[in-house]
Design an enzyme around this catalytic site. Structure first.
Site: not given
Ligand code: IPM
Ligand code: MG
Length: 358
Positions: A144, A192, A224
């Site tokens: 962000y 991840k 995921d």
């Protein structure tokens, strides 16, 4: 002097839902013999229309003086095309507000109220036993905010950069461990790490901090897989700690397990007791001004304010149980109705919660 609450209703349904949360806070003042001070300021699209900026300097300075912020929602189609994009309500008001105030820890409790089991997006055998997940989202780092960010090559190439430092990971990890300690003593860290360097640093740091919390059981899961497990078997999760972007996505997913985006509150905290409290849903321009919006997420955000910023645990519980009672007695705004119930508007939902606070 009472505690100062900065009131930022914002756009769309923001003003209607904030109004109901304020009525609930007035009821708290009465019932718990205390007095809060309130100051309202412009933010978002309405602030842009009036002042040319979605986060006017007066609003920011009010927030810096305040003990807590009650925030409605910002944005809407009317302001989606503003150029440069950094003047749009989301990028120009909400993100800088979080950053400027150092609100790095975003707590998003996703709780399924027994009375709403029928509105969950999942079959009742998956959620019948109830659901109570806390997403702890890092809020002012990651992709962000990382630099460089923007367009190059005549606008044909776009860049966002994901950056995390050890310090940023450590402080949010601690929030996760502390929260887990107060709950079921289980913390699941989401990353991840099979692909991203920032995630490998994340996993390393969370593991290192974990050695200081031997009483908390730490697990790691890839994002995921986490997204999949949340719909396959959500009851396995208690506290989830994760980076900014993953937390944004997973908290929306978790909210649907509980029936409606309209139910979920949030607290954005820094190092002290100061905090920004807002529903996790947006400004819902399609139903704005129609007395249809569900005010419960904002009312529950006010309860989080009472707990975290004002150390008023009893008052927070009073508000939360009033919401639970209102639901148990069948009060439903349109978003949480599962068919057959009588649907009430924003104001009447506020009335019912206030009545249950007696
Ligand atoms: C949220 C919202 C914001 C975010 C948007 C409006 C910038 O989706 O609070 O989850 O991405 O953080
Ligand atoms: Mg979001």
């Amino acid at each position: 002097m009472g505690k100062l609450i900065a009131v930022l209703p914002g756009d769309g349904i923001g003003p209607e839902i904030v109004e109901q949360a304020l009525r609930v806070l007035h009821k708290v003042e009465e019932a718990f013999e205390t007095k809060f001070d309130y100051e309202e300021a412009l933010i978002g699209g309405v602030a842009f229309d009036e002042t040319g900026h979605p986060l006017p300097p007066e609003t920011l300075s009010l927030c810096k003086r305040a003990d807590a912020i009650l925030f409605g929602a910002v944005g809407g189609p009317k302001w989606d095309q503003i150029q440069p994009p950094t003047l749009r309500p989301e990028l120009g008001a909400l993100l800088p507000l979080r950053k400027e105030l150092g609100l790095f820890a975003n707590l998003r409790p996703a709780r399924l109220y027994p009375a709403l089991a029928g509105s969950s997006a999942l079959k009742s055998d998956l959620v019948g036993g109830g659901l109570d997940i806390l997403v702890v989202r890092e809020l002012i780092g990651g992709i962000y905010f990382g630099e460089p960010k923007g367009r190059t090559d005549n606008g044909t190439r776009a860049v966002d950069t994901c950056v995390y430092t050890q310090g940023e990971i450590e402080r949010i990890a601690r929030v996760g461990f502390e929260a887990a300690r107060k709950r079921s003593k289980r913390l699941c860290s989401v990353d991840k790490a099979n692909v991203l360097e920032t995630s490998r640093l994340w996993r390393e740091m969370v593991t290192r901090i974990g050695s200081e919390y031997p009483d908390v059981e730490l697990t790691h899961i890839l994002v995921d897989n986490c997204a999949m497990q949340l719909v396959r078997n959500p009851a396995q999760f208690d506290v989830i700690v994760t980076e900014n972007l993953f937390g944004d996505i997973l908290s929306d997913e978790a909210s649907m397990l509980t029936g409606s985006l309209g139910m979920l509150p949030s607290a954005s905290l820094g190092t002290g007791t100061f905090g920004l409290y807002e529903p996790i849903h947006g400004s819902a321009p399609d139903i704005a001004g129609q007395n249809k919006a569900n005010p419960l997420a904002t009312i529950l955000s006010a309860a989080m304010m009472l707990r975290h910023s004002f150390a008023m645990e009893d008052a927070a519980k009073c508000v939360e149980s009033a919401v639970e009672m209102a639901l148990a007695k069948g009060a439903r705004t349109a978003d949480i109705a599962s068919g057959g119930e009588e649907i009430v508007g924003t104001k009447v939902m506020g009335d019912i919660v206030i009545r249950e606070m007696n």
